[in-house]
Design an enzyme around this catalytic site. Structure first.
Site, PDB file in Angstrom:
ATOM      1  N   HIS A 104      60.562  -2.882  57.555  1.00  0.00           N
ATOM      2  CA  HIS A 104      60.312  -1.536  56.896  1.00  0.00           C
ATOM      3  C   HIS A 104      61.336  -0.607  56.769  1.00  0.00           C
ATOM      4  CE1 HIS A 104      58.204  -1.491  60.624  1.00  0.00           C
ATOM      5  NE2 HIS A 104      58.842  -0.064  60.690  1.00  0.00           N
TER       6      HIS A 104
ATOM      7  N   HIS B 182      62.482   3.079  56.596  1.00  0.00           N
ATOM      8  CA  HIS B 182      61.609   4.371  56.901  1.00  0.00           C
ATOM      9  C   HIS B 182      62.778   5.493  56.060  1.00  0.00           C
ATOM     10  CE1 HIS B 182      59.636   4.049  60.710  1.00  0.00           C
ATOM     11  NE2 HIS B 182      60.494   3.148  61.012  1.00  0.00           N
TER      12      HIS B 182
HETATM   13  P1  AMP Z   1      58.719   1.024  63.600  1.00  0.00           P
HETATM   14  O1  AMP Z   1      58.540   1.737  65.079  1.00  0.00           O
HETATM   15  O2  AMP Z   1      59.817   1.052  62.861  1.00  0.00           O
HETATM   16  O3  AMP Z   1      58.060  -0.328  63.610  1.00  0.00           O
HETATM   17  O4  AMP Z   1      57.805   2.082  62.685  1.00  0.00           O
HETATM   18  C1  AMP Z   1      56.225   1.653  62.439  1.00  0.00           C
HETATM   19  C2  AMP Z   1      55.818   2.936  61.653  1.00  0.00           C
HETATM   20  O5  AMP Z   1      54.716   2.714  61.053  1.00  0.00           O
HETATM   21  C3  AMP Z   1      55.618   4.214  62.611  1.00  0.00           C
HETATM   22  O6  AMP Z   1      56.478   5.086  62.035  1.00  0.00           O
HETATM   23  C4  AMP Z   1      54.296   4.381  62.419  1.00  0.00           C
HETATM   24  O7  AMP Z   1      53.952   5.871  62.301  1.00  0.00           O
HETATM   25  C5  AMP Z   1      53.581   3.988  61.021  1.00  0.00           C
HETATM   26  N1  AMP Z   1      52.394   3.412  61.047  1.00  0.00           N
HETATM   27  C6  AMP Z   1      51.754   2.822  62.106  1.00  0.00           C
HETATM   28  N2  AMP Z   1      50.507   2.435  61.422  1.00  0.00           N
HETATM   29  C7  AMP Z   1      50.335   3.241  60.134  1.00  0.00           C
HETATM   30  C8  AMP Z   1      49.477   2.975  59.190  1.00  0.00           C
HETATM   31  N3  AMP Z   1      48.494   2.544  59.333  1.00  0.00           N
HETATM   32  N4  AMP Z   1      49.896   3.817  57.959  1.00  0.00           N
HETATM   33  C9  AMP Z   1      50.970   3.967  57.695  1.00  0.00           C
HETATM   34  N5  AMP Z   1      52.063   4.283  58.689  1.00  0.00           N
HETATM   35  C10 AMP Z   1      51.694   3.452  59.964  1.00  0.00           C
END
Ligand code: AMP
Length: 140
Positions: A100, A102
């Site tokens: 993903h 950001h």
């Molecule tokens: P990463 O650490 O790069 O894997 O980022 C994962 C991101 O997903 C984090 O910034 C979380 O805040 C976000 N996240 C986790 N659960 C959800 C959710 N249910 N809806 C939206 N974002 C989420």
């Protein structure tokens, strides 16, 4: 327990999200723990774990809309810029094993920071730079 990644469950609507974009291959929604207002996650619907797992066409699909989404995020929250980043692998801080991007708005109000603040920096000699460049070329 579901075999699907958290983000697949969001795409399927099994977990609610603030959806901001969807097409056949790509989905975008607000990060539930925003680093700034408008912090958005852009994903391929297919659950590739890391960037290098994505076939070129799948990556092209995401990149085809990423700039447009970033511009819309900026406009929506009146930001001056965005930082667009992937935590590509667990050691880089990736918590959700579904690649993903950001998209984090940045503001000219004294709060903006470049990604360079994340690193201490590496002091490499010319020889070391050449060696690492050669290794990268050899590993493609
Ligand atoms: P990463 O650490 O790069 O894997 O980022 C994962 C991101 O997903 C984090 O910034 C979380 O805040 C976000 N996240 C986790 N659960 C959800 C959710 N249910 N809806 C939206 N974002 C989420």
């Amino acid at each position: 327990m579901s075999d699907q990644t958290l983000f697949e469950q969001i795409v399927e609507g099994e977990i609610p999200s603030y959806t901001v974009y969807e097409d056949e291959t790509t989905y975008a929604f607000l990060d539930v723990n925003p680093l700034a207002p408008g912090h958005t996650l852009v994903i391929p619907k297919e659950p590739y774990e890391r960037l290098e797992d994505m076939p070129a066409g799948a990556a092209a699909d995401v990149f085809g809309v990423l700039g447009e989404i970033a511009a819309a995020v900026e406009a929506a929250v009146d930001a001056d810029a965005t930082t667009i980043a992937i935590n590509n692998g667990e050691a880089a801080g990736q918590e959700v094993p579904h690649v993903h991007w950001h998209v984090v708005p940045q503001f000219e109000d004294g709060t903006a920071r470049p990604i360079h603040v994340m690193f201490d920096g590496a002091d490499l000699s010319d020889d070391e730079m050449e060696t690492v460049a050669e290794r990268i070329r050899d590993n493609q």
